[in-house]
Motif scaffolding. Structure first.
Motif, PDB file in Angstrom:
ATOM      1  N   UNK A   1       0.823  -1.218   0.000  1.00 26.56           N
ATOM      2  CA  UNK A   1       0.000   0.000   0.000  1.00 26.56           C
ATOM      3  C   UNK A   1       0.851   1.259   0.000  1.00 26.56           C
ATOM      4  N   UNK A   2       1.847   1.304   0.893  1.00 26.13           N
ATOM      5  CA  UNK A   2       2.692   2.498   0.968  1.00 26.13           C
ATOM      6  C   UNK A   2       3.452   2.681  -0.343  1.00 26.13           C
ATOM      7  N   UNK A   3       3.896   1.574  -0.956  1.00 24.52           N
ATOM      8  CA  UNK A   3       4.635   1.687  -2.213  1.00 24.52           C
ATOM      9  C   UNK A   3       3.753   2.230  -3.333  1.00 24.52           C
ATOM     10  N   UNK A   4       2.505   1.769  -3.376  1.00 24.10           N
ATOM     11  CA  UNK A   4       1.618   2.242  -4.447  1.00 24.10           C
ATOM     12  C   UNK A   4       1.283   3.719  -4.244  1.00 24.10           C
ATOM     13  N   UNK A   5       0.958   4.090  -2.995  1.00 23.51           N
ATOM     14  CA  UNK A   5       0.723   5.518  -2.715  1.00 23.51           C
ATOM     15  C   UNK A   5       1.926   6.345  -3.145  1.00 23.51           C
ATOM     16  N   UNK A   6       3.114   5.861  -2.718  1.00 21.37           N
ATOM     17  CA  UNK A   6       4.341   6.604  -3.016  1.00 21.37           C
ATOM     18  C   UNK A   6       4.565   6.671  -4.524  1.00 21.37           C
ATOM     19  N   UNK A   7       4.221   5.580  -5.228  1.00 19.08           N
ATOM     20  CA  UNK A   7       4.414   5.570  -6.682  1.00 19.08           C
ATOM     21  C   UNK A   7       3.523   6.611  -7.348  1.00 19.08           C
TER      22      UNK A   7
ATOM     23  N   UNK B   1       0.643   4.156  10.085  1.00 23.01           N
ATOM     24  CA  UNK B   1       2.008   3.749   9.756  1.00 23.01           C
ATOM     25  C   UNK B   1       2.182   3.699   8.235  1.00 23.01           C
ATOM     26  N   UNK B   2       1.164   3.180   7.540  1.00 19.67           N
ATOM     27  CA  UNK B   2       1.258   3.076   6.084  1.00 19.67           C
ATOM     28  C   UNK B   2       1.360   4.464   5.449  1.00 19.67           C
ATOM     29  N   UNK B   3       0.531   5.387   5.924  1.00 20.12           N
ATOM     30  CA  UNK B   3       0.550   6.738   5.355  1.00 20.12           C
ATOM     31  C   UNK B   3       1.905   7.395   5.609  1.00 20.12           C
ATOM     32  N   UNK B   4       2.428   7.194   6.833  1.00 13.44           N
ATOM     33  CA  UNK B   4       3.731   7.790   7.134  1.00 13.44           C
ATOM     34  C   UNK B   4       4.796   7.230   6.193  1.00 13.44           C
ATOM     35  N   UNK B   5       4.765   5.922   5.971  1.00 14.98           N
ATOM     36  CA  UNK B   5       5.755   5.335   5.061  1.00 14.98           C
ATOM     37  C   UNK B   5       5.584   5.854   3.633  1.00 14.98           C
ATOM     38  N   UNK B   6       4.337   5.970   3.200  1.00 12.18           N
ATOM     39  CA  UNK B   6       4.088   6.500   1.854  1.00 12.18           C
ATOM     40  C   UNK B   6       4.622   7.921   1.748  1.00 12.18           C
ATOM     41  N   UNK B   7       4.338   8.727   2.781  1.00  9.45           N
ATOM     42  CA  UNK B   7       4.733  10.130   2.741  1.00  9.45           C
ATOM     43  C   UNK B   7       6.246  10.286   2.724  1.00  9.45           C
ATOM     44  N   UNK B   8       6.955   9.295   3.320  1.00  8.34           N
ATOM     45  CA  UNK B   8       8.405   9.415   3.361  1.00  8.34           C
ATOM     46  C   UNK B   8       9.077   8.687   2.195  1.00  8.34           C
ATOM     47  N   UNK B   9       8.329   7.905   1.422  1.00  7.90           N
ATOM     48  CA  UNK B   9       8.957   7.112   0.361  1.00  7.90           C
ATOM     49  C   UNK B   9       8.840   7.732  -1.021  1.00  7.90           C
TER      50      UNK B   9
ATOM     51  N   UNK C   1      11.218   0.193  -9.658  1.00  7.68           N
ATOM     52  CA  UNK C   1      11.549   0.896  -8.426  1.00  7.68           C
ATOM     53  C   UNK C   1      10.471   0.671  -7.366  1.00  7.68           C
ATOM     54  N   UNK C   2       9.200   0.673  -7.781  1.00  8.75           N
ATOM     55  CA  UNK C   2       8.117   0.460  -6.824  1.00  8.75           C
ATOM     56  C   UNK C   2       8.167  -0.951  -6.250  1.00  8.75           C
ATOM     57  N   UNK C   3       8.448  -1.924  -7.105  1.00  8.88           N
ATOM     58  CA  UNK C   3       8.549  -3.300  -6.635  1.00  8.88           C
ATOM     59  C   UNK C   3       9.630  -3.420  -5.566  1.00  8.88           C
ATOM     60  N   UNK C   4      10.802  -2.855  -5.862  1.00 10.34           N
ATOM     61  CA  UNK C   4      11.895  -2.967  -4.901  1.00 10.34           C
ATOM     62  C   UNK C   4      11.581  -2.184  -3.629  1.00 10.34           C
ATOM     63  N   UNK C   5      10.808  -1.121  -3.752  1.00  8.60           N
ATOM     64  CA  UNK C   5      10.504  -0.337  -2.553  1.00  8.60           C
ATOM     65  C   UNK C   5       9.551  -1.092  -1.641  1.00  8.60           C
ATOM     66  N   UNK C   6       8.759  -2.028  -2.192  1.00 10.94           N
ATOM     67  CA  UNK C   6       7.914  -2.860  -1.319  1.00 10.94           C
ATOM     68  C   UNK C   6       8.821  -3.599  -0.329  1.00 10.94           C
ATOM     69  N   UNK C   7       9.893  -4.196  -0.846  1.00 12.67           N
ATOM     70  CA  UNK C   7      10.818  -4.938   0.006  1.00 12.67           C
ATOM     71  C   UNK C   7      11.438  -4.028   1.059  1.00 12.67           C
ATOM     72  N   UNK C   8      11.872  -2.847   0.618  1.00 15.81           N
ATOM     73  CA  UNK C   8      12.540  -1.934   1.555  1.00 15.81           C
ATOM     74  C   UNK C   8      11.577  -1.501   2.652  1.00 15.81           C
ATOM     75  N   UNK C   9      10.333  -1.224   2.263  1.00 15.70           N
ATOM     76  CA  UNK C   9       9.372  -0.761   3.271  1.00 15.70           C
ATOM     77  C   UNK C   9       9.033  -1.887   4.244  1.00 15.70           C
ATOM     78  N   UNK C  10       8.897  -3.113   3.741  1.00 13.05           N
ATOM     79  CA  UNK C  10       8.598  -4.236   4.640  1.00 13.05           C
ATOM     80  C   UNK C  10       9.699  -4.376   5.692  1.00 13.05           C
ATOM     81  N   UNK C  11      10.956  -4.277   5.261  1.00  9.98           N
ATOM     82  CA  UNK C  11      12.071  -4.424   6.202  1.00  9.98           C
ATOM     83  C   UNK C  11      12.072  -3.290   7.222  1.00  9.98           C
TER      84      UNK C  11
END
Lengths: 363, 319
Positions: B123-129, B181-189, B239-249
């Motif tokens: 979710x955060x990755x898609x928002x960020x994308x 938490x998801x919104x915060x991650x999206x806003x920072x990604x 880039x969005x795909x890889x950011x899913x991994x980064x955000x999960x970690x």
């Protein structure tokens, strides 16, 4: 047409006036680019006009401002760094430079269409040919998607593409350069524009394809009666294609007239130089002649006539101020002091040499 | 017969071999290349399996993920293993064992935790994308003051220390809600992607086909979204795909520290680990191992898949 005509006579008179007025009238166009090192005056006072259905060739070396002129007419200049500083582009009675952008978008494609130099890059790689042609049609007509698609097939057929029903479904990378340029021409003509601007349409193509594409442009021009502005550095191309020619140098038109007048009787030393650079049968065995010197630095244009540092005929007068476009006896106009009263005693020597040049090319 | 070739349309006419080749659009071409990349296929399969488990698993498992109604004294089938320390994997009824103290079923916990961890990551990755593409696209296409303002915002956001900001946010908004938490991650990604998209647009807008589109009267909005964006979409997807991994970690780490999603309400892979750490010394290794493995397998799958996507979506290869 600003006044409200209230009689049939007046209507006829206005219509006649509109018909007599040129389709495109460019007056005093100046397009500058403000870059880090200063200002480049890419187009610095260009005037020319194209009658309805007429054909005009804009000729000159790289960097003389011919493409910028075309882009300025279409208002495709990036602002910044570019800026259209002055001038009028009267098209069908309207000044295109003063149109709001949404009105200008309606003119683009519908009334003025453009073909670009690089057929390899002027089609979007992720869309099919049919998508791109029908997009142009959909933008300017009320056609449905299906109708636009069929019109796209029609227009591909008109430009001599084989198996158009299958070509429309192909992507640009699947077509050869010549095919792509044909597709570009089909796209440009799909809305039946009044003016077609062709910016070096054959430069990036093979010689054999060049001839085919030129033939196609001429044939379409004759069939549809659309006016043509052909931009090229190739004198042979203009000689075959257009009625009127304008030679550009350093952002200005230096000589203009009919093709015969300009190419068979050049009245400007630069035009003579261009003709002299063409390899000819009569010159076999000699070294190729070139125009001495280089195109002037756009940041530091020479004083007076811009061609003066490279001109074999230049004298003090040429360094003092820039010449106007002088009317020449043959009907052409030339931006050279040789054609002014003060150049009268030098004119004969120039004419003789120019005639030698022409004889060398024509044979 | 090769599926790429079809019978010539009109057998009588001079056959046009160039036309006989079937046209594939960019997605068909990309799929063809992706299929050949075995590791990427494996990675994609791994990721999709994890997603499927997280989506459907909770419906198939009988246990409540955060509450056990009747705690046991000893583990089932054992007279020595105290249930308070957690029952080991393969205990009857508990495939992955149970946790210490609350005696939650670990499989249920990991499956339910996967839902939230994956949801936050995706979710955060898609928002960020979306946000990054819009901001970067406008900045790159229009340039000038729009570009300046957008890129200075990006600079500021990229220089924020993410972990500190998130803990501050968590403190400010109270612990817990995974949506915050998801919104915060999206806003920072999004800033990283905005930079990427801007640079793509900077090069693409000078392409002749953009001028050609403008020359037939296409509007700026349509040029940005219909003409330039499809040409930029491949790097955005990678880039969005890889950011899913980064955000999960990162999200797991924040949860582990105790600043993320509230473990008493919503399990995540990260917050399961928080309580697991103290149990390792009493011999409960499975409590930490399985959520940890879930994170590792998911991230590995995404990274393999991203690598394959990068090769498959490269428009310059038509292998």
């Amino acid at each position: 047409m600003t006044s409200q005509p209230n009689t049939a006579e007046a209507t006829a008179a206005t219509a006649a006036a509109a018909a007599a007025a040129p389709l495109l009238d460019v007056r005093g166009l100046r397009t500058y680019f403000h870059v880090m090192d200063g200002t480049v005056k890419a187009v610095d006072g260009v005037d020319f006009s194209i009658p309805r259905g007429g054909t005009v060739g804009l000729v000159g070396e790289s960097g003389c401002g011919k493409s910028v002129t075309a882009h300025s007419i279409m208002r495709l200049i990036d602002i910044p760094p570019g800026e259209i500083v002055a001038g009028e582009v009267l098209f069908d009675g309207r000044d295109l430079l003063k149109l709001p952008m949404d009105k200008m978008r309606q003119v683009r494609g519908d009334e003025i269409a453009m073909i670009f130099q690089e057929p390899m890059t002027s089609l979007n790689p992720v869309f099919t040919i049919g998508d791109q042609i029908s997009e142009a049609i959909l933008l300017h007509s009320k056609a449905t998607k299906k109708e636009a698609w069929n019109l796209a097939i029609e227009s591909l057929k008109d430009v001599g593409v084989s198996a158009p029903e299958r070509r429309v479904k192909q992507y640009p990378h699947e077509l050869s350069g010549g095919m792509r340029q044909r597709a570009m021409i089909a796209m440009a003509l799909s809305c039946h524009p009044k003016l077609l601007i062709a910016d070096e349409p054959t430069t990036a193509l093979d010689v054999t394809i060049q001839a085919q594409i030129l033939e196609l442009i001429k044939e379409i021009q004759a069939r549809t009666g659309t006016a043509l502005l052909l931009i090229t550095h190739d004198l042979a191309v203009v000689a075959e294609t257009v009625q009127t020619i304008a030679v550009m140098y350093g952002g200005r038109i230096v000589e203009t007239g009919t093709v015969d007048e300009v190419l068979l009787n050049p009245q400007h030393p630069y035009t003579q130089g261009l003709l002299n650079s063409i390899p000819g049968v009569a010159k076999r065995g000699q070294a190729l002649s070139v125009i001495k010197g280089v195109v002037p630095n756009p940041f530091r244009m020479p004083p007076g006539c811009k061609f003066q540092p490279r001109c074999p005929y230049a004298w003090d007068r040429c360094r003092e101020c820039e010449p106007d476009l002088f009317e020449v006896s043959s009907g052409a106009r030339s931006r050279c002091f040789l054609q002014a009263p003060e150049g009268v005693d030098r004119r004969e020597a120039y004419q003789k040499s120019a005639q030698d040049t022409v004889r060398g090319v024509v044979g | 017969m090769d599926p790429l070739f079809q019978e010539p349309v009109s057998p009588g006419a001079e056959s046009d071999f160039e036309v006989a080749l079937v046209s594939l659009n960019q997605w068909q071409l990309a799929w063809r290349r992706f299929r050949r990349h075995k590791l990427a296929l494996f990675g994609g399969g791994l990721f999709l399996t994890m997603v499927a488990i997280a989506v459907f698993g909770p419906f198939l498992l009988p246990y409540n993920p955060i509450y056990v109604p009747t705690p046991l004294h000893y583990c089932p089938g054992s007279t020595t293993q105290l249930a308070f320390n957690g029952c080991p994997p393969l205990t009857a009824g508990h495939l992955l064992g149970t946790t210490g103290s609350l005696q939650l079923d670990l499989l249920t916990l990991v499956v339910n935790g996967g839902r939230i961890s994956l949801l936050i990551g995706v979710g955060a990755s898609i928002f960020a994308a979306i946000l990054g593409t819009i901001v970067g696209g406008l900045a790159g296409y229009f340039g000038g003051w729009i570009d300046t303002i957008a890129m200075r915002c990006v600079d500021v956001l990229l220089s924020l220390p993410i972990l500190i900001v998130i803990t501050v946010f968590a403190k400010a908004f109270g612990l817990g809600d995974w949506r915050i938490i998801m919104v915060v991650f999206a806003a920072l990604s999004w800033p990283g992607l905005a930079r990427l998209v801007r640079s793509l647009f900077l090069t693409l807008r000078t392409e002749v086909f953009v001028d050609a589109a403008r020359a037939v009267g296409v509007s700026d909005r349509r040029i940005i979204f219909r003409h330039i964006l499809p040409n930029a979409v491949s790097p955005i997807i990678v880039s969005t795909t890889l950011s899913i991994a980064a955000i999960i970690v990162t999200e797991a780490f924040v949860d582990y520290l105790g600043y993320g999603v509230d473990p008493e309400k919503t399990p995540t892979w990260g917050n399961i680990l928080t309580n697991a750490q103290s149990s390792i010394i009493v011999g409960n290794w499975w409590w930490a191992l399985f959520p940890g493995m879930a994170i590792v397998l998911t991230v590995l799958g995404i990274n393999f898949m991203g690598d394959g996507l990068r090769d498959a979506l490269d428009p310059r290869s038509r292998a």
